[in-house]
Motif scaffolding. Structure first.
Motif, mmCIF file in Angstrom:
data_model
loop_
_atom_site.group_PDB
_atom_site.id
_atom_site.type_symbol
_atom_site.label_atom_id
_atom_site.label_comp_id
_atom_site.label_asym_id
_atom_site.label_seq_id
_atom_site.Cartn_x
_atom_site.Cartn_y
_atom_site.Cartn_z
ATOM 1 N N PHE A 5 -16.143 59.641 36.061
ATOM 2 C CA PHE A 5 -16.258 60.216 37.411
ATOM 3 C C PHE A 5 -14.890 60.505 38.024
ATOM 4 O O PHE A 5 -14.687 60.355 39.225
ATOM 5 C CB PHE A 5 -17.043 59.293 38.345
ATOM 6 N N GLY A 6 -13.940 60.881 37.206
ATOM 7 C CA GLY A 6 -12.608 61.231 37.690
ATOM 8 C C GLY A 6 -11.717 60.040 37.995
ATOM 9 O O GLY A 6 -10.611 60.201 38.486
ATOM 10 N N GLN A 7 -12.173 58.846 37.720
ATOM 11 C CA GLN A 7 -11.383 57.629 37.963
ATOM 12 C C GLN A 7 -11.234 56.876 36.643
ATOM 13 O O GLN A 7 -12.066 56.987 35.750
ATOM 14 C CB GLN A 7 -12.070 56.714 38.987
ATOM 15 N N SER A 8 -10.170 56.063 36.570
ATOM 16 C CA SER A 8 -9.990 55.283 35.345
ATOM 17 C C SER A 8 -11.079 54.219 35.254
ATOM 18 O O SER A 8 -11.580 53.718 36.260
ATOM 19 C CB SER A 8 -8.609 54.627 35.320
ATOM 20 N N LEU A 9 -11.452 53.898 34.029
ATOM 21 C CA LEU A 9 -12.478 52.890 33.786
ATOM 22 C C LEU A 9 -12.068 51.548 34.396
ATOM 23 O O LEU A 9 -12.894 50.848 34.985
ATOM 24 C CB LEU A 9 -12.722 52.750 32.276
ATOM 25 N N SER A 10 -10.804 51.214 34.306
ATOM 26 C CA SER A 10 -10.316 49.950 34.858
ATOM 27 C C SER A 10 -10.515 49.894 36.370
ATOM 28 O O SER A 10 -10.945 48.871 36.917
ATOM 29 C CB SER A 10 -8.834 49.763 34.531
ATOM 30 N N PHE A 11 -10.198 50.994 37.054
ATOM 31 C CA PHE A 11 -10.360 51.043 38.501
ATOM 32 C C PHE A 11 -11.836 50.881 38.884
ATOM 33 O O PHE A 11 -12.176 50.154 39.817
ATOM 34 C CB PHE A 11 -9.802 52.354 39.060
ATOM 35 N N LEU A 12 -12.731 51.550 38.147
ATOM 36 C CA LEU A 12 -14.163 51.429 38.426
ATOM 37 C C LEU A 12 -14.656 50.002 38.196
ATOM 38 O O LEU A 12 -15.497 49.503 38.951
ATOM 39 C CB LEU A 12 -14.956 52.414 37.584
ATOM 40 N N LEU A 13 -14.143 49.327 37.180
ATOM 41 C CA LEU A 13 -14.519 47.939 36.945
ATOM 42 C C LEU A 13 -14.093 47.048 38.107
ATOM 43 O O LEU A 13 -14.835 46.156 38.530
ATOM 44 C CB LEU A 13 -13.920 47.419 35.637
ATOM 45 N N LEU A 39 -16.277 41.584 35.579
ATOM 46 C CA LEU A 39 -15.861 42.985 35.750
ATOM 47 C C LEU A 39 -14.529 43.086 36.487
ATOM 48 O O LEU A 39 -13.668 43.900 36.136
ATOM 49 C CB LEU A 39 -16.939 43.775 36.497
ATOM 50 N N LEU A 40 -14.350 42.272 37.502
ATOM 51 C CA LEU A 40 -13.110 42.296 38.278
ATOM 52 C C LEU A 40 -11.909 41.928 37.418
ATOM 53 O O LEU A 40 -10.888 42.626 37.429
ATOM 54 C CB LEU A 40 -13.232 41.346 39.471
ATOM 55 N N VAL A 41 -12.022 40.847 36.656
ATOM 56 C CA VAL A 41 -10.894 40.417 35.820
ATOM 57 C C VAL A 41 -10.596 41.453 34.737
ATOM 58 O O VAL A 41 -9.430 41.803 34.508
ATOM 59 C CB VAL A 41 -11.171 39.028 35.201
ATOM 60 N N ALA A 42 -11.629 41.969 34.081
ATOM 61 C CA ALA A 42 -11.405 42.989 33.050
ATOM 62 C C ALA A 42 -10.754 44.238 33.650
ATOM 63 O O ALA A 42 -9.837 44.814 33.056
ATOM 64 C CB ALA A 42 -12.720 43.351 32.370
ATOM 65 N N GLY A 43 -11.199 44.636 34.825
ATOM 66 C CA GLY A 43 -10.603 45.800 35.485
ATOM 67 C C GLY A 43 -9.145 45.573 35.856
ATOM 68 O O GLY A 43 -8.309 46.465 35.677
ATOM 69 N N LEU A 44 -8.836 44.383 36.367
ATOM 70 C CA LEU A 44 -7.444 44.079 36.721
ATOM 71 C C LEU A 44 -6.548 44.045 35.491
ATOM 72 O O LEU A 44 -5.413 44.541 35.527
ATOM 73 C CB LEU A 44 -7.373 42.750 37.485
ATOM 74 N N VAL A 45 -7.042 43.479 34.399
ATOM 75 C CA VAL A 45 -6.259 43.477 33.149
ATOM 76 C C VAL A 45 -6.019 44.919 32.706
ATOM 77 O O VAL A 45 -4.901 45.287 32.309
ATOM 78 C CB VAL A 45 -6.967 42.660 32.052
ATOM 79 N N GLY A 46 -7.051 45.753 32.784
ATOM 80 C CA GLY A 46 -6.906 47.159 32.400
ATOM 81 C C GLY A 46 -5.927 47.909 33.281
ATOM 82 O O GLY A 46 -5.195 48.789 32.806
ATOM 83 N N LEU A 47 -5.873 47.581 34.581
ATOM 84 C CA LEU A 47 -4.927 48.244 35.482
ATOM 85 C C LEU A 47 -3.488 47.805 35.237
ATOM 86 O O LEU A 47 -2.566 48.620 35.271
ATOM 87 C CB LEU A 47 -5.295 47.972 36.943
ATOM 88 N N PHE A 48 -3.290 46.517 35.013
ATOM 89 C CA PHE A 48 -1.929 45.986 34.883
ATOM 90 C C PHE A 48 -1.405 45.971 33.460
ATOM 91 O O PHE A 48 -0.196 45.805 33.249
ATOM 92 C CB PHE A 48 -1.843 44.587 35.506
ATOM 93 N N VAL A 49 -2.278 46.111 32.477
ATOM 94 C CA VAL A 49 -1.854 46.200 31.078
ATOM 95 C C VAL A 49 -2.497 47.460 30.496
ATOM 96 O O VAL A 49 -3.551 47.396 29.866
ATOM 97 C CB VAL A 49 -2.296 44.939 30.270
ATOM 98 N N PRO A 50 -1.887 48.616 30.723
ATOM 99 C CA PRO A 50 -2.500 49.890 30.313
ATOM 100 C C PRO A 50 -2.861 49.959 28.832
ATOM 101 O O PRO A 50 -3.816 50.636 28.460
ATOM 102 C CB PRO A 50 -1.438 50.933 30.658
#
Length: 173
Positions: A5-13, A39-50
């Motif tokens: 939906f135009g946003q990164s998967l990590s941000f949506l998580l 979901l929150l932890v996985a999303g934060l890991v995805g945002l901070f560790v690309p």
């Protein structure tokens, strides 16, 4: 980076995880916190560790963090220890003790039970007489709805009453 939906998967998580955690805060005991934290932890890991923002890594993180959150939630008994997360059926309330918060008559009144679940206040009735505010009571008939039938207690428990009965029997014999 995977986009949905135009946003990164990590941000949506992060957004969905935060929403579920907020929903849990509004309705405790619904167990949304487990998946929300995962979901929150996985999303934060995805945002901070690309480099970890691949769908398979994020799915593994959701699973691992979800299992850890579930284990923590179950073992530390966050809600159950306080009695707040308990869902009670009517039969569980028989014999429960509490006190009168609003004078109980044959037609109206309110009591608060010591371990009555998420909201321990109930409408109450007595079979006969009036029970004044602040009096200790015991549930004699849970009914099946939100109205309990209660009796005043004299401060003694069943053991004390049995001991008194035995003493009276021994004195009279």
């Amino acid at each position: 980076m995977v986009e949905v939906f135009g946003q990164s998967l990590s941000f949506l998580l992060v957004v969905v995880g935060t929403a579920l955690c907020i929903m849990e805060a509004l309705a405790p005991g619904a167990h949304l916190i487990v998946i929300g934290v995962a979901l929150l932890v996985a999303g934060l890991v995805g945002l901070f560790v690309p480099a970890a923002a691949t769908p398979f890594v994020l799915a593994g993180l959701v699973l691992a963090v979800g299992l850890a959150a579930l284990w923590t939630y179950r073992n530390y008994d966050f809600y159950q220890g306080t009695g707040r997360g308990q869902t009670r059926d009517a039969d569980d309330l028989r014999g429960e003790r509490g006190y009168v918060t609003e004078t109980v008559t044959e037609r109206s009144g309110r009591v608060k039970l010591q371990s009555g679940g998420f909201d321990p206040t109930y409408g109450a009735r007595t079979i006969s007489g009036t029970i004044e505010e602040g009096t200790d009571v015991v549930v004699v008939d849970p009914g099946g709805g939100n109205i309990l039938t209660v009796e005043a207690v004299d401060g003694q428990d069943d053991i004390d009453r049995e001991l008194d009965r035995e003493r009276t029997d021994a004195d009279g014999a």
